[in-house]
Design a protein around this motif. Structure first.
Motif, PDB file in Angstrom:
ATOM      1  N   GLY A  31      22.318  26.609   4.652  1.00  0.00           N
ATOM      2  CA  GLY A  31      20.928  26.705   4.229  1.00  0.00           C
ATOM      3  C   GLY A  31      20.578  25.571   3.284  1.00  0.00           C
ATOM      4  N   TRP A  32      21.592  24.915   2.702  1.00  0.00           N
ATOM      5  CA  TRP A  32      21.346  23.838   1.748  1.00  0.00           C
ATOM      6  C   TRP A  32      21.992  22.529   2.179  1.00  0.00           C
ATOM      7  N   LEU A  33      22.836  22.595   3.247  1.00  0.00           N
ATOM      8  CA  LEU A  33      23.604  21.411   3.645  1.00  0.00           C
ATOM      9  C   LEU A  33      22.707  20.252   4.070  1.00  0.00           C
ATOM     10  N   GLN A  34      21.636  20.595   4.829  1.00  0.00           N
ATOM     11  CA  GLN A  34      20.810  19.534   5.425  1.00  0.00           C
ATOM     12  C   GLN A  34      20.173  18.623   4.379  1.00  0.00           C
ATOM     13  N   PHE A  35      19.923  19.160   3.182  1.00  0.00           N
ATOM     14  CA  PHE A  35      19.255  18.345   2.156  1.00  0.00           C
ATOM     15  C   PHE A  35      20.127  17.163   1.735  1.00  0.00           C
ATOM     16  N   TYR A  36      21.442  17.392   1.685  1.00  0.00           N
ATOM     17  CA  TYR A  36      22.346  16.315   1.276  1.00  0.00           C
ATOM     18  C   TYR A  36      22.358  15.214   2.329  1.00  0.00           C
ATOM     19  N   PRO A  78      37.596  27.264  13.017  1.00  0.00           N
ATOM     20  CA  PRO A  78      36.896  27.713  14.222  1.00  0.00           C
ATOM     21  C   PRO A  78      35.689  26.828  14.523  1.00  0.00           C
ATOM     22  N   GLU A  79      35.388  26.693  15.815  1.00  0.00           N
ATOM     23  CA  GLU A  79      34.324  25.802  16.276  1.00  0.00           C
ATOM     24  C   GLU A  79      32.982  26.126  15.606  1.00  0.00           C
ATOM     25  N   ARG A  80      32.697  27.429  15.442  1.00  0.00           N
ATOM     26  CA  ARG A  80      31.414  27.859  14.878  1.00  0.00           C
ATOM     27  C   ARG A  80      31.191  27.267  13.473  1.00  0.00           C
ATOM     28  N   PHE A  81      32.251  27.278  12.687  1.00  0.00           N
ATOM     29  CA  PHE A  81      32.123  26.770  11.317  1.00  0.00           C
ATOM     30  C   PHE A  81      32.022  25.251  11.297  1.00  0.00           C
ATOM     31  N   LYS A  82      32.735  24.596  12.245  1.00  0.00           N
ATOM     32  CA  LYS A  82      32.626  23.138  12.343  1.00  0.00           C
ATOM     33  C   LYS A  82      31.179  22.749  12.621  1.00  0.00           C
ATOM     34  N   GLU A  83      30.576  23.468  13.583  1.00  0.00           N
ATOM     35  CA  GLU A  83      29.225  23.108  14.030  1.00  0.00           C
ATOM     36  C   GLU A  83      28.199  23.246  12.913  1.00  0.00           C
ATOM     37  N   LEU A  84      28.368  24.250  12.069  1.00  0.00           N
ATOM     38  CA  LEU A  84      27.385  24.451  10.997  1.00  0.00           C
ATOM     39  C   LEU A  84      27.431  23.314   9.976  1.00  0.00           C
ATOM     40  N   GLY A  85      28.529  22.551   9.973  1.00  0.00           N
ATOM     41  CA  GLY A  85      28.631  21.424   9.046  1.00  0.00           C
ATOM     42  C   GLY A  85      28.297  20.095   9.697  1.00  0.00           C
ATOM     43  N   GLN A  86      27.719  20.169  10.915  1.00  0.00           N
ATOM     44  CA  GLN A  86      27.366  18.942  11.653  1.00  0.00           C
ATOM     45  C   GLN A  86      25.857  18.731  11.639  1.00  0.00           C
ATOM     46  N   PHE A  87      25.461  17.468  11.543  1.00  0.00           N
ATOM     47  CA  PHE A  87      24.041  17.126  11.654  1.00  0.00           C
ATOM     48  C   PHE A  87      23.933  15.875  12.505  1.00  0.00           C
ATOM     49  N   ASP A  88      23.044  15.906  13.503  1.00  0.00           N
ATOM     50  CA  ASP A  88      22.900  14.807  14.453  1.00  0.00           C
ATOM     51  C   ASP A  88      24.254  14.447  15.071  1.00  0.00           C
ATOM     52  N   VAL A 106      33.148  20.190   5.307  1.00  0.00           N
ATOM     53  CA  VAL A 106      34.336  20.970   5.647  1.00  0.00           C
ATOM     54  C   VAL A 106      34.139  22.390   5.120  1.00  0.00           C
ATOM     55  N   PRO A 107      34.247  23.404   5.990  1.00  0.00           N
ATOM     56  CA  PRO A 107      34.038  24.783   5.532  1.00  0.00           C
ATOM     57  C   PRO A 107      35.224  25.285   4.723  1.00  0.00           C
ATOM     58  N   TYR A 108      34.956  26.187   3.791  1.00  0.00           N
ATOM     59  CA  TYR A 108      36.053  26.778   3.020  1.00  0.00           C
ATOM     60  C   TYR A 108      35.953  28.303   3.009  1.00  0.00           C
ATOM     61  N   ASP A 109      34.833  28.841   2.501  1.00  0.00           N
ATOM     62  CA  ASP A 109      34.706  30.280   2.317  1.00  0.00           C
ATOM     63  C   ASP A 109      33.484  30.794   3.067  1.00  0.00           C
ATOM     64  N   TRP A 110      33.532  32.058   3.517  1.00  0.00           N
ATOM     65  CA  TRP A 110      32.368  32.639   4.173  1.00  0.00           C
ATOM     66  C   TRP A 110      32.287  34.118   3.859  1.00  0.00           C
ATOM     67  N   GLY A 111      31.142  34.659   4.126  1.00  0.00           N
ATOM     68  CA  GLY A 111      30.982  36.083   3.855  1.00  0.00           C
ATOM     69  C   GLY A 111      29.619  36.571   4.282  1.00  0.00           C
ATOM     70  N   TYR A 112      29.296  37.776   3.835  1.00  0.00           N
ATOM     71  CA  TYR A 112      28.057  38.418   4.250  1.00  0.00           C
ATOM     72  C   TYR A 112      27.122  38.637   3.072  1.00  0.00           C
ATOM     73  N   ARG A 161      23.382  41.941   9.442  1.00  0.00           N
ATOM     74  CA  ARG A 161      23.776  41.393   8.141  1.00  0.00           C
ATOM     75  C   ARG A 161      23.385  39.926   8.098  1.00  0.00           C
ATOM     76  N   HIS A 162      23.305  39.404   6.904  1.00  0.00           N
ATOM     77  CA  HIS A 162      23.186  37.959   6.768  1.00  0.00           C
ATOM     78  C   HIS A 162      24.580  37.415   6.525  1.00  0.00           C
ATOM     79  N   SER A 163      24.810  36.167   6.885  1.00  0.00           N
ATOM     80  CA  SER A 163      26.109  35.592   6.563  1.00  0.00           C
ATOM     81  C   SER A 163      25.951  34.165   6.080  1.00  0.00           C
ATOM     82  N   TRP A 164      26.954  33.718   5.363  1.00  0.00           N
ATOM     83  CA  TRP A 164      26.885  32.398   4.751  1.00  0.00           C
ATOM     84  C   TRP A 164      28.264  31.759   4.787  1.00  0.00           C
ATOM     85  N   VAL A 165      28.279  30.454   4.799  1.00  0.00           N
ATOM     86  CA  VAL A 165      29.534  29.711   4.779  1.00  0.00           C
ATOM     87  C   VAL A 165      29.440  28.653   3.687  1.00  0.00           C
ATOM     88  N   GLY A 166      30.491  28.567   2.898  1.00  0.00           N
ATOM     89  CA  GLY A 166      30.544  27.549   1.857  1.00  0.00           C
ATOM     90  C   GLY A 166      31.250  26.305   2.385  1.00  0.00           C
TER      91      GLY A 166
END
Lengths: 356, 313
Positions: free
Chosen positions: A92-97, A118-128, A134-140, A260-265
């Protein structure tokens, strides 16, 4: 005036000597700069157990932590020119950087543990199509409720707005989360909110304020209030659920019908850092076995290392993180990548709620 | 530099009158100058670095449209943030509420502190030192702990509610004690009372005791002595204590955060939110400056209205 000039000069000379002396004595440590790393992180993550693999591999590196109070705080500090080499934002905040050019594009071949992600977490840290994080922690995030005092609160996010729990509800103090929840409750498309719809969301929270006891900003504050019975229903992360269960407090963590909502750090590297090698090693260390396991066992957060997740056999942890439910992440709702304008408007909306 | 000249000039003639010869006079003057600058430069440098520079930075940041490009980026100044504030009557209303709360807190703290200071100055006698130490003991614990202690006092399972429940005065815990403006005011009055007592005590201690004797000899009653001697002569201390409490309380944000609940926010909380939760330093900076200007204006007006000189004179 001449007679003052001499005494002024004398004092200035003394001061200059003092300052200069400090500089000279400070220089040797600065010269060993190859061995340093500054991390801008959330309070708690500075604990050694959350970077133990890096520490073991690089005992000579001088690691300094700077603390951020929230995603907004970390972003503001980076935009204001923080010299931290590595920083820790959430989905939710990655894109700003990326938009602001604050984050270095990653060469994942330099991360030995990358294949454990996992592929899902890799993708959330990709832009263009480029990997920045690099993902580390996640939760709900979901509704946490006292099963003895509010047994019916688990069906929907509506519980946060239910007058039946007046004076016993606690929302997280965060504008983006407030819009996330309200959009779902009102059935609005969060990413395409009109001005009227945002006003509607604001009014919903202004009305909710009468039912809300306090807006929590740290998990311990919420845990204490739920344990004492002041708060029955709250927006919460699974960490609070785990802590309350451990205390024997009758609580349940909802699977609301809206999901649920979920988030990844994630960890990113500041563009232009001089400590690039250490930064890469730090990020890789975050994915390593012991560091990954510690975040699961200490914070009850999920880890981005899937081998570690697969090896968890503690039934408590399996239940708290719903690891046994392979589709749970598909049914959760990841904070979307909002624009800077949306971020500012939502944050302002939330301040307006408090000011009204 | 210019303001310092008279001090040095004054030093000159007095040194001369002390009967010193020319060379000694010169050395004395030099010593005095070295002492003077030695004393003035460190605090000036300190204040410039940690007070003036940040203040200027706040002004600069408040004139920016956003944070893009870092704090030191050269961006053409804009009044956008002040414009935004004009469109937010709710913020100014909350500022007004915060001023009202601060007035209440300062008035209550001063009213509570005055008898304490009076007792210490005139009644405690040889034990004054002990009582003063007792007054200051709370400062040995951190501010946060003292505020948290009020959560323990006022909470639904707290000290006051346990007492009410156990004595049967109420059947249910009383919820209105914590998480509202009332709790914020109570906590702040508690925190500030000992602070406010100190300047009042200093003011009372300066009163010449022979004034009381003279007044008594002239047939003045105790009440009249208090009214005509103690109150006017302690007025500067009372006013100092009042504003020492009032000014920081206007911008208070920690106490409302801990005991104020959803509805107890003060203006300072909005500023904090724009800095730490909204990534919008420019608007937060503009709000800080509005608060600074508003508070200064308010204090200036109040001092003008009270006219402390008239009180003392």
């Amino acid at each position: 005036m001449k007679r003052y000039a001499r005494s002024v000069l004398a004092v200035v000379a003394v001061l200059a000597l003092l300052i200069g002396g400090a500089g000279i004595s400070g220089m040797p440590t600065a010269a060993q700069g190859s061995g340093s790393l500054t991390v801008l992180d959330w309070a708690g993550f500075d604990d050694e157990q959350f970077w133990i693999d890096f520490k073991n591999a690089h005992p000579d590196v001088d690691v300094t932590f700077e603390m951020g109070a929230s995603d907004a705080d970390i972003l503001a500090k980076m935009m204001a020119g923080s010299q931290a080499d590595v920083f820790h934002p959430y989905t939710g905040w990655l894109q700003f950087y990326v938009e602001e050019g604050l984050v270095e594009e990653l060469d994942t071949s330099r991360l030995a543990n990358w294949d454990k992600v996992p592929e899902r977490f890799k993708e959330l840290g990709q832009f263009d199509g480029k990997q920045y994080f690099v993902p580390y922690d996640w939760g709900y995030s979901s509704v946490l409720y006292r099963t003895d005092l509010a047994p019916e609160a688990g069906d929907s996010w509506d519980a946060m707005f239910d007058p039946a729990y007046s004076g016993h509800i606690s929302m997280w103090d965060d504008g983006v989360a407030a819009v996330d929840v309200a959009s779902q409750v009102l059935g609005l498309d969060e990413l395409n909110l009109t001005e009227e719809e945002l006003d509607k969301i604001q009014q919903l929270w202004i009305d909710q304020r009468e039912l809300n006891l306090f807006y929590w900003s740290g998990e311990p504050e919420l845990v204490e209030a739920m344990a004492s019975g002041d708060v029955w229903v709250a927006y919460a992360w699974q960490g609070a659920y785990a802590l309350l269960r451990a205390q024997g407090v009758p609580v349940a963590y909802a699977n609301p019908e809206e999901g649920r909502h979920s988030w990844v750090g994630y960890y990113g590297i500041r563009a232009g850092t001089e400590n690039l090698d250490n930064a890469y090693a730090f990020l890789d260390g975050k994915l390593a076995e012991e560091t990954a396991r510690n975040v699961v066992e200490t914070f009850y957060y999920g880890s981005a290392n899937q081998d570690v997740m697969a090896s968890i056999d503690d039934p408590e942890l399996i239940d708290v993180l719903a690891i046994d439910d392979p589709t749970v992440l598909d049914r959760t709702f990841f904070s979307p990548a909002i624009s800077a304008e949306q971020r500012d408007a939502w944050a302002e909306m939330w301040v307006d709620v408090k000011a009204s | 530099m210019t303001t310092q000249t008279p001090v040095a000039e004054r030093a000159g003639p007095s040194a001369y009158r002390a009967g010193a010869g020319r060379p000694t006079r010169r050395r004395l003057r030099l010593d005095r100058n070295v002492t003077f600058w030695g004393l003035v430069i460190p605090p000036s440098v300190w204040l410039a670095l940690f007070f003036l520079v940040p203040l200027v930075l706040i002004v600069v940041i408040s004139l920016r449209p956003d944070l893009r490009g870092g704090v030191l980026a050269g961006v053409p100044p804009t009044l956008d943030q002040y414009q935004t504030l004009l469109e937010k009557p709710a913020y100014m209303r909350l500022f007004g509420t915060s001023i009202a709360m601060a007035l209440g807190v300062a008035a209550a703290a001063t009213a509570l502190a005055f008898p304490i200071a009076y007792f210490l100055a005139f009644r405690a006698g040889r034990r004054a030192g002990l009582f003063l130490a007792l007054l200051l003991i709370p400062f040995w614990t951190s501010f946060l702990l003292r505020v948290m202690a009020w959560k323990v006092m006022l909470g639904s399972g707290g000290v006051i509610n346990s007492f009410l429940l156990s004595t049967g005065l109420t059947a249910e815990p009383v919820a209105f004690l914590l998480y509202n403006r009332f709790a914020v005011v109570i906590t702040l009055v508690y925190v500030w009372t000992p602070f406010v007592a100190l300047p009042i005590l200093a003011g009372l201690q300066r009163i010449d005791p022979t004034l009381f004797e003279a007044a008594a000899d002239l047939g003045s009653t105790p009440a009249r002595r208090f009214w005509r001697i103690v109150l006017p002569l302690s007025a500067p201390g009372v006013i100092a204590g009042f504003f020492m409490c009032f000014i920081p309380t206007v911008g208070e944000y920690v106490t409302p955060l801990l005991v104020g609940g959803s509805g107890g926010s003060m203006y300072g909380n909005l500023i904090q939110d724009f800095f730490t939760k909204a990534a919008n330093w420019p608007l937060g900076a503009a709000m800080s400056l509005v608060m600074l200007a508003g508070t200064l204006l308010f204090v200036a007006l109040a001092i003008r209205l009270i006219n402390p000189r008239r009180l003392v004179g």
